[in-house]
Design a protein around this motif. Structure first.
Motif, PDB file in Angstrom:
ATOM      1  N   SER A   1      -9.832  71.601  40.980  1.00  0.00           N
ATOM      2  CA  SER A   1     -10.240  72.745  41.785  1.00  0.00           C
ATOM      3  C   SER A   1     -11.674  72.532  42.221  1.00  0.00           C
ATOM      4  O   SER A   1     -12.398  71.732  41.624  1.00  0.00           O
ATOM      5  CB  SER A   1     -10.129  74.031  40.957  1.00  0.00           C
TER       6      SER A   1
ATOM      7  N   ARG B   1     -17.421  70.813  30.231  1.00  0.00           N
ATOM      8  CA  ARG B   1     -18.048  72.128  30.421  1.00  0.00           C
ATOM      9  C   ARG B   1     -17.447  73.183  29.499  1.00  0.00           C
ATOM     10  O   ARG B   1     -18.108  74.162  29.168  1.00  0.00           O
ATOM     11  CB  ARG B   1     -17.867  72.582  31.865  1.00  0.00           C
ATOM     12  N   GLN B   2     -16.186  72.998  29.152  1.00  0.00           N
ATOM     13  CA  GLN B   2     -15.519  73.997  28.335  1.00  0.00           C
ATOM     14  C   GLN B   2     -14.406  73.286  27.582  1.00  0.00           C
ATOM     15  O   GLN B   2     -13.809  72.332  28.107  1.00  0.00           O
ATOM     16  CB  GLN B   2     -14.954  75.109  29.229  1.00  0.00           C
TER      17      GLN B   2
ATOM     18  N   VAL C   1      -3.020  66.272  43.574  1.00  0.00           N
ATOM     19  CA  VAL C   1      -3.456  65.733  42.296  1.00  0.00           C
ATOM     20  C   VAL C   1      -2.443  64.690  41.840  1.00  0.00           C
ATOM     21  O   VAL C   1      -1.244  64.974  41.785  1.00  0.00           O
ATOM     22  CB  VAL C   1      -3.572  66.856  41.247  1.00  0.00           C
TER      23      VAL C   1
ATOM     24  N   PHE D   1      -2.228  71.757  40.380  1.00  0.00           N
ATOM     25  CA  PHE D   1      -1.767  70.956  39.254  1.00  0.00           C
ATOM     26  C   PHE D   1      -1.117  69.664  39.735  1.00  0.00           C
ATOM     27  O   PHE D   1      -0.465  69.626  40.789  1.00  0.00           O
ATOM     28  CB  PHE D   1      -0.739  71.741  38.429  1.00  0.00           C
TER      29      PHE D   1
ATOM     30  N   PHE E   1      -5.051  75.184  27.440  1.00  0.00           N
ATOM     31  CA  PHE E   1      -6.255  74.526  27.940  1.00  0.00           C
ATOM     32  C   PHE E   1      -6.817  73.557  26.916  1.00  0.00           C
ATOM     33  O   PHE E   1      -7.030  73.924  25.754  1.00  0.00           O
ATOM     34  CB  PHE E   1      -7.291  75.598  28.271  1.00  0.00           C
TER      35      PHE E   1
ATOM     36  N   GLN F   1     -12.333  70.994  30.294  1.00  0.00           N
ATOM     37  CA  GLN F   1     -12.651  70.968  31.724  1.00  0.00           C
ATOM     38  C   GLN F   1     -13.892  70.122  31.957  1.00  0.00           C
ATOM     39  O   GLN F   1     -14.866  70.226  31.203  1.00  0.00           O
ATOM     40  CB  GLN F   1     -12.890  72.383  32.239  1.00  0.00           C
TER      41      GLN F   1
ATOM     42  N   LEU G   1     -15.236  74.160  41.806  1.00  0.00           N
ATOM     43  CA  LEU G   1     -15.671  74.983  40.689  1.00  0.00           C
ATOM     44  C   LEU G   1     -15.553  76.462  41.055  1.00  0.00           C
ATOM     45  O   LEU G   1     -15.030  77.271  40.302  1.00  0.00           O
ATOM     46  CB  LEU G   1     -17.102  74.643  40.302  1.00  0.00           C
ATOM     47  N   LEU G   2     -16.024  76.791  42.208  1.00  0.00           N
ATOM     48  CA  LEU G   2     -15.867  78.143  42.739  1.00  0.00           C
ATOM     49  C   LEU G   2     -15.748  78.022  44.261  1.00  0.00           C
ATOM     50  O   LEU G   2     -16.464  77.228  44.849  1.00  0.00           O
ATOM     51  CB  LEU G   2     -17.076  79.017  42.378  1.00  0.00           C
ATOM     52  N   PRO G   3     -14.922  78.779  44.936  1.00  0.00           N
ATOM     53  CA  PRO G   3     -13.990  79.742  44.351  1.00  0.00           C
ATOM     54  C   PRO G   3     -12.820  79.041  43.682  1.00  0.00           C
ATOM     55  O   PRO G   3     -12.536  77.886  43.940  1.00  0.00           O
ATOM     56  CB  PRO G   3     -13.517  80.524  45.584  1.00  0.00           C
ATOM     57  N   LEU G   4     -12.130  79.735  42.829  1.00  0.00           N
ATOM     58  CA  LEU G   4     -11.050  79.127  42.071  1.00  0.00           C
ATOM     59  C   LEU G   4      -9.839  78.844  42.944  1.00  0.00           C
ATOM     60  O   LEU G   4      -9.612  79.503  43.929  1.00  0.00           O
ATOM     61  CB  LEU G   4     -10.653  80.060  40.937  1.00  0.00           C
ATOM     62  N   GLY G   5      -9.083  77.866  42.528  1.00  0.00           N
ATOM     63  CA  GLY G   5      -7.856  77.511  43.229  1.00  0.00           C
ATOM     64  C   GLY G   5      -7.311  76.247  42.632  1.00  0.00           C
ATOM     65  O   GLY G   5      -7.435  75.175  43.206  1.00  0.00           O
ATOM     66  N   TYR G   6      -6.740  76.364  41.440  1.00  0.00           N
ATOM     67  CA  TYR G   6      -6.222  75.194  40.757  1.00  0.00           C
ATOM     68  C   TYR G   6      -5.046  74.589  41.509  1.00  0.00           C
ATOM     69  O   TYR G   6      -4.160  75.300  41.961  1.00  0.00           O
ATOM     70  CB  TYR G   6      -5.709  75.578  39.367  1.00  0.00           C
TER      71      TYR G   6
END
Lengths: 114, 112
Positions: free
Chosen positions: B94, B55-56, B4, B103, B45, B48, B96-101
């Protein structure tokens, strides 16, 4: 919304000892719990994570345990080394098909002394 | 494989000004999240983005807005800067699914 509490705020251990950091969360629907290590001036880096369908996960010297009933999860570092010194953050997320924000704890500053 | 990337790395602005921060996600990631990290605190946060839509959103005022482009890159805009907006702004990408941010290294914003 979700609230994550983390303890202790600072932790000093001698090299070779174990370190334990504990977190509690409030949202019973949370299903993903990562731990991040952040060295001074650097980005948070994922060190281990656990999903709600698993009670324990281990990766070499690092392990995480999850107690869904108590809404509690912990990070265990064994055989600590000076390079483990950093700030550690726990986080929780209610991951859905469209959103996955992380709520972080306040951090634990771990110092490993020689 | 680039991780990133965020730009700029450091920024000094005056109260009342506007700022735009930029983020390019890791290859293969389509979701971008923005976090504010005040000194000595955990990341908070902001919002997103997925499929170019917000979305959030966290508990941040409307002065904070964002955008995601078709190539998944994203911008964070902050209007009417306050001294309290001084912080490290982190972008995380990430699937969206599965998670794994993952940074980015962040943008250090100082408001004077």
């Amino acid at each position: 919304g979700e609230n994550v509490e983390q303890h202790p705020s600072t932790l000093s251990v001698q090299e070779g000892d174990s370190a334990v950091i504990k977190c509690t969360y409030s949202d019973s629907a949370s299903n993903y719990f990562p731990w991040y290590k952040q060295e001074l001036g650097k980005r948070p880096q994922l060190i281990i994570d656990i999903r709600s369908n698993v009670g324990e996960k281990k990766d070499q010297r690092i392990a995480v345990t999850l107690n869904k009933t108590a809404k509690h999860f912990s990070l265990h570092i064994t055989e600590t080394q000076p390079e483990d010194s950093a700030v550690y953050f726990c986080a929780a997320s209610r991951a859905t098909g469209t959103a996955s924000k992380l709520t972080f704890g306040t951090g634990t500053r771990l110092q490993v002394t020689l | 494989d680039a991780g990133v990337t965020q730009s700029p790395t450091h920024l000094i602005k005056t109260r009342g000004q506007q700022v735009t921060l930029r983020c390019s996600p890791k290859s293969g990631h389509d979701t971008v999240s923005w976090y504010q990290q005040a000194l000595g605190q955990g990341p908070q946060f902001i919002f997103q983005y997925y499929e170019e839509e917000e979305r959030q959103r966290g508990n941040f005022p409307d002065r904070f807005s964002g955008h995601q482009f078709p190539n998944y890159s994203s911008e964070l805009n902050v209007n009417a800067l306050l001294l309290g907006d001084s912080a490290l702004y982190l972008c995380a990408s990430s699937p969206l699914l599965p998670l794994g941010y993952t940074f980015g290294s962040g943008t250090r914003l100082t408001v004077v």
